[in-house]
Design a protein around this motif. Structure first.
Motif, PDB file in Angstrom:
ATOM      1  N   GLN A 220       0.821  -1.205   0.000  1.00 60.66           N
ATOM      2  CA  GLN A 220       0.000   0.000   0.000  1.00 60.66           C
ATOM      3  C   GLN A 220       0.861   1.264   0.000  1.00 60.66           C
ATOM      4  O   GLN A 220       0.462   2.300  -0.545  1.00 60.66           O
ATOM      5  CB  GLN A 220      -0.940  -0.021   1.204  1.00 60.66           C
ATOM      6  N   ARG A 221       2.042   1.185   0.601  1.00 57.45           N
ATOM      7  CA  ARG A 221       2.939   2.350   0.540  1.00 57.45           C
ATOM      8  C   ARG A 221       3.474   2.543  -0.873  1.00 57.45           C
ATOM      9  O   ARG A 221       3.512   3.656  -1.397  1.00 57.45           O
ATOM     10  CB  ARG A 221       4.102   2.137   1.511  1.00 57.45           C
ATOM     11  N   GLU A 222       3.870   1.429  -1.525  1.00 57.84           N
ATOM     12  CA  GLU A 222       4.405   1.532  -2.886  1.00 57.84           C
ATOM     13  C   GLU A 222       3.338   1.966  -3.888  1.00 57.84           C
ATOM     14  O   GLU A 222       3.632   2.635  -4.882  1.00 57.84           O
ATOM     15  CB  GLU A 222       5.012   0.191  -3.303  1.00 57.84           C
ATOM     16  N   ASN A 223       2.079   1.581  -3.618  1.00 59.32           N
ATOM     17  CA  ASN A 223       0.985   1.975  -4.518  1.00 59.32           C
ATOM     18  C   ASN A 223       0.468   3.382  -4.222  1.00 59.32           C
ATOM     19  O   ASN A 223      -0.401   3.883  -4.956  1.00 59.32           O
ATOM     20  CB  ASN A 223      -0.171   0.986  -4.394  1.00 59.32           C
ATOM     21  N   GLY A 224       0.958   3.991  -3.148  1.00 62.00           N
ATOM     22  CA  GLY A 224       0.512   5.333  -2.793  1.00 62.00           C
ATOM     23  C   GLY A 224      -0.764   5.367  -1.989  1.00 62.00           C
ATOM     24  O   GLY A 224      -1.284   6.445  -1.680  1.00 62.00           O
ATOM     25  N   THR A 225      -1.308   4.186  -1.644  1.00 61.51           N
ATOM     26  CA  THR A 225      -2.566   4.141  -0.898  1.00 61.51           C
ATOM     27  C   THR A 225      -2.417   4.747   0.493  1.00 61.51           C
ATOM     28  O   THR A 225      -3.288   5.490   0.958  1.00 61.51           O
ATOM     29  CB  THR A 225      -3.050   2.682  -0.774  1.00 61.51           C
ATOM     30  N   LEU A 226      -1.320   4.437   1.168  1.00 67.14           N
ATOM     31  CA  LEU A 226      -1.125   4.959   2.525  1.00 67.14           C
ATOM     32  C   LEU A 226      -0.997   6.475   2.519  1.00 67.14           C
ATOM     33  O   LEU A 226      -1.461   7.160   3.443  1.00 67.14           O
ATOM     34  CB  LEU A 226       0.118   4.320   3.150  1.00 67.14           C
ATOM     35  N   GLN A 227      -0.382   7.027   1.493  1.00 66.48           N
ATOM     36  CA  GLN A 227      -0.232   8.471   1.422  1.00 66.48           C
ATOM     37  C   GLN A 227      -1.597   9.156   1.272  1.00 66.48           C
ATOM     38  O   GLN A 227      -1.854  10.204   1.880  1.00 66.48           O
ATOM     39  CB  GLN A 227       0.675   8.865   0.247  1.00 66.48           C
ATOM     40  N   ARG A 228      -2.480   8.548   0.477  1.00 59.91           N
ATOM     41  CA  ARG A 228      -3.819   9.123   0.313  1.00 59.91           C
ATOM     42  C   ARG A 228      -4.611   9.008   1.606  1.00 59.91           C
ATOM     43  O   ARG A 228      -5.393   9.885   1.960  1.00 59.91           O
ATOM     44  CB  ARG A 228      -4.549   8.423  -0.835  1.00 59.91           C
ATOM     45  N   MET A 229      -4.414   7.862   2.327  1.00 61.08           N
ATOM     46  CA  MET A 229      -5.102   7.693   3.608  1.00 61.08           C
ATOM     47  C   MET A 229      -4.598   8.695   4.643  1.00 61.08           C
ATOM     48  O   MET A 229      -5.345   9.139   5.517  1.00 61.08           O
ATOM     49  CB  MET A 229      -4.884   6.262   4.127  1.00 61.08           C
ATOM     50  N   TYR A 230      -3.335   9.060   4.509  1.00 61.08           N
ATOM     51  CA  TYR A 230      -2.749  10.009   5.462  1.00 61.08           C
ATOM     52  C   TYR A 230      -3.408  11.381   5.325  1.00 61.08           C
ATOM     53  O   TYR A 230      -3.447  12.172   6.281  1.00 61.08           O
ATOM     54  CB  TYR A 230      -1.238  10.122   5.198  1.00 61.08           C
ATOM     55  N   ALA A 231      -3.937  11.659   4.143  1.00 61.48           N
ATOM     56  CA  ALA A 231      -4.532  12.971   3.878  1.00 61.48           C
ATOM     57  C   ALA A 231      -5.994  13.073   4.306  1.00 61.48           C
ATOM     58  O   ALA A 231      -6.544  14.167   4.376  1.00 61.48           O
ATOM     59  CB  ALA A 231      -4.411  13.303   2.392  1.00 61.48           C
ATOM     60  N   VAL A 384       8.263   1.880   7.593  1.00 64.74           N
ATOM     61  CA  VAL A 384       7.508   1.004   6.686  1.00 64.74           C
ATOM     62  C   VAL A 384       6.372   1.745   6.010  1.00 64.74           C
ATOM     63  O   VAL A 384       6.137   1.584   4.811  1.00 64.74           O
ATOM     64  CB  VAL A 384       6.946  -0.220   7.470  1.00 64.74           C
ATOM     65  N   VAL A 385       5.666   2.599   6.760  1.00 64.90           N
ATOM     66  CA  VAL A 385       4.444   3.209   6.238  1.00 64.90           C
ATOM     67  C   VAL A 385       4.677   4.569   5.575  1.00 64.90           C
ATOM     68  O   VAL A 385       3.830   5.036   4.811  1.00 64.90           O
ATOM     69  CB  VAL A 385       3.390   3.353   7.363  1.00 64.90           C
ATOM     70  N   LYS A 386       5.801   5.243   5.855  1.00 64.78           N
ATOM     71  CA  LYS A 386       6.060   6.560   5.291  1.00 64.78           C
ATOM     72  C   LYS A 386       7.067   6.444   4.145  1.00 64.78           C
ATOM     73  O   LYS A 386       8.068   5.725   4.246  1.00 64.78           O
ATOM     74  CB  LYS A 386       6.567   7.510   6.364  1.00 64.78           C
ATOM     75  N   GLN A 387       6.795   7.178   3.085  1.00 61.74           N
ATOM     76  CA  GLN A 387       7.585   7.057   1.870  1.00 61.74           C
ATOM     77  C   GLN A 387       9.034   7.520   2.086  1.00 61.74           C
ATOM     78  O   GLN A 387       9.967   6.924   1.570  1.00 61.74           O
ATOM     79  CB  GLN A 387       6.940   7.885   0.767  1.00 61.74           C
ATOM     80  N   HIS A 388       9.221   8.597   2.842  1.00 60.79           N
ATOM     81  CA  HIS A 388      10.563   9.168   2.972  1.00 60.79           C
ATOM     82  C   HIS A 388      11.016   9.200   4.427  1.00 60.79           C
ATOM     83  O   HIS A 388      11.805  10.075   4.809  1.00 60.79           O
ATOM     84  CB  HIS A 388      10.589  10.581   2.387  1.00 60.79           C
ATOM     85  N   ALA A 389      10.547   8.255   5.240  1.00 65.43           N
ATOM     86  CA  ALA A 389      10.948   8.243   6.668  1.00 65.43           C
ATOM     87  C   ALA A 389      12.365   7.745   6.806  1.00 65.43           C
ATOM     88  O   ALA A 389      12.845   6.936   6.032  1.00 65.43           O
ATOM     89  CB  ALA A 389       9.989   7.355   7.437  1.00 65.43           C
TER      90      ALA A 389
END
Length: 389
Positions: A220-231, A384-389
């Protein structure tokens, strides 16, 4: 609360549509348990002996005692027949493994010092024939030995022989079973081979079930799903927690199916403490998820995480004796540094109805391992969940 439950629900729905994952996590362990448990099974199965007693003489009481004795029940299961023909029919149809016909007049001929024998019929399985032959020949051998004593000592010993033989109790055949050529390394302890491998592969695949949490988060992180959920306005932590809970619920379903299937289809005795088994499965899943998330925080990609986690779980299963029994004696105590060892030992202690103090000791160590791995996973989770952590 609502966010994590919705996330968990959709994770389960997603897994239900992934047939290949379900086959690997549920179907594969059942196949491995059956194959290895049957291949290394050394438990003696009683031979089904069709028995027809036509003799009603002085020896009948002794013979009844012999066939009903608990000492031979591990080797013989008696199927009363009504005729010699019925014995042969049962052997031909596979209902019985062996047949014994005690002819009329057996007692009279034996007590008169004449040669007396039973009619025996071999079945289709050689190992069953050997067990039944040993039981029958053990009893007849003792009778013929005493008959030989009478013939040697002369007619004066005949009355004594009649009194002894008519009151004779069961003569237990001297049968001993060993796993020849295997040595101590093939010992399954107090459990059967099916119990041993049921515990080993339940734990191994529960660890893989815990890995699905880390894989889901990485995908979900690689697909960008987590980033959209973060918003969105909901709690991001609740959503991530829901994804992990979905993987835990999948592992719980996996454990229920494996335990129930092996118990009712394979006849595996899991003991009477199912709450303890549930606790062990949950702790194993938590430890597996914690380890997988920790590895994912370092590997950062799905393929690398799967490869590293697979190598580690395979190695832990091997060191704990899940593939070769007795290997733990050769690894210098390295098995005690694996999750599998403590989970397997606690399950096998429950299966063998051991002292509860031993079970709690194993569960205690497993709980400590799960707690440490969970704490490390929580600390490393942002990687794991953040793209640039």
């Amino acid at each position: 609360m609502r966010e994590w439950w919705i996330a968990a629900h959709y994770e389960l729905l997603k897994y239900s549509r992934m047939r290949s994952v379900l086959i690997i996590l549920i179907g594969l362990p059942l196949v491995l348990i059956l194959l290895l448990g049957s291949a290394f099974d050394t438990e003696i199965k009683p031979a089904k002996v069709a028995l027809f007693i036509a003799d009603q003489g002085e020896m009948s009481a002794s013979m009844d005692t012999f066939w009903n004795d608990e000492a031979i029940s591990h080797y013989i299961k008696v199927l009363p027949a009504n005729s010699n023909k019925e014995i042969q029919d049962w052997l031909r149809e596979g209902i019985a493994d062996y047949g014994v016909h005690i002819p009329a007049g057996f007692s009279e001929r034996l007590l008169a010092g004449e040669a007396a024998n039973w009619l025996t019929y071999s079945g289709r399985y050689e190992e069953k024939n050997i067990a039944a032959d040993a039981v029958v020949n053990g009893y007849l051998g003792q009778l013929n030995l005493q008959l030989a004593v009478v013939e040697t000592l002369g007619p004066d010993a005949l009355e004594t022989f009649k009194e002894t033989i008519s009151e004779a109790k069961t003569i237990v055949p001297p049968i001993s079973t060993y796993n020849l050529g295997a040595g101590d390394n093939q010992s399954f302890g107090k459990t059967t081979s099916l119990q041993y491998y049921s515990a080993a592969y339940l734990i191994m695949f529960l660890l893989y079930g815990g890995m699905t949490a880390a894989i889901a988060l990485l995908n979900q992180r690689e697909n960008g799903t987590l980033q959209r959920m973060y918003a969105i306005s909901g709690s991001f932590r609740s959503i991530v927690f829901g994804i992990i809970v979905g993987a835990v619920l999948l592992a719980a379903l996996q454990a229920v199916i494996i335990v129930a299937f092996t118990a009712y289809v394979y006849g595996v005795d899991w003991g009477n403490h199912f709450m303890w088994i549930t606790l062990i499965c949950l702790l194993t899943t938590a430890a597996g998820a914690g380890l997988a998330i920790t590895i994912a925080s370092i590997a950062r990609t799905v393929k690398t995480t799967q490869s590293l986690f697979g190598i580690i779980v395979f190695s832990m299963t091997f060191l704990s004796g899940g593939m070769i029994t007795g290997i733990e004696r050769l690894v210098g105590g390295a098995n005690k540094f694996t999750i599998n060892h403590w989970a397997n030992e606690s399950l096998r202690a429950i299966m063998s109805h051991s002292d509860t103090s031993n079970v709690w000791r194993e569960i205690g160590v497993l709980s400590l391992i799960a707690l440490v791995l969970t704490i490390i996973a929580v600390i490393r989770l942002p990687k794991v969940v953040k793209q640039h952590a």
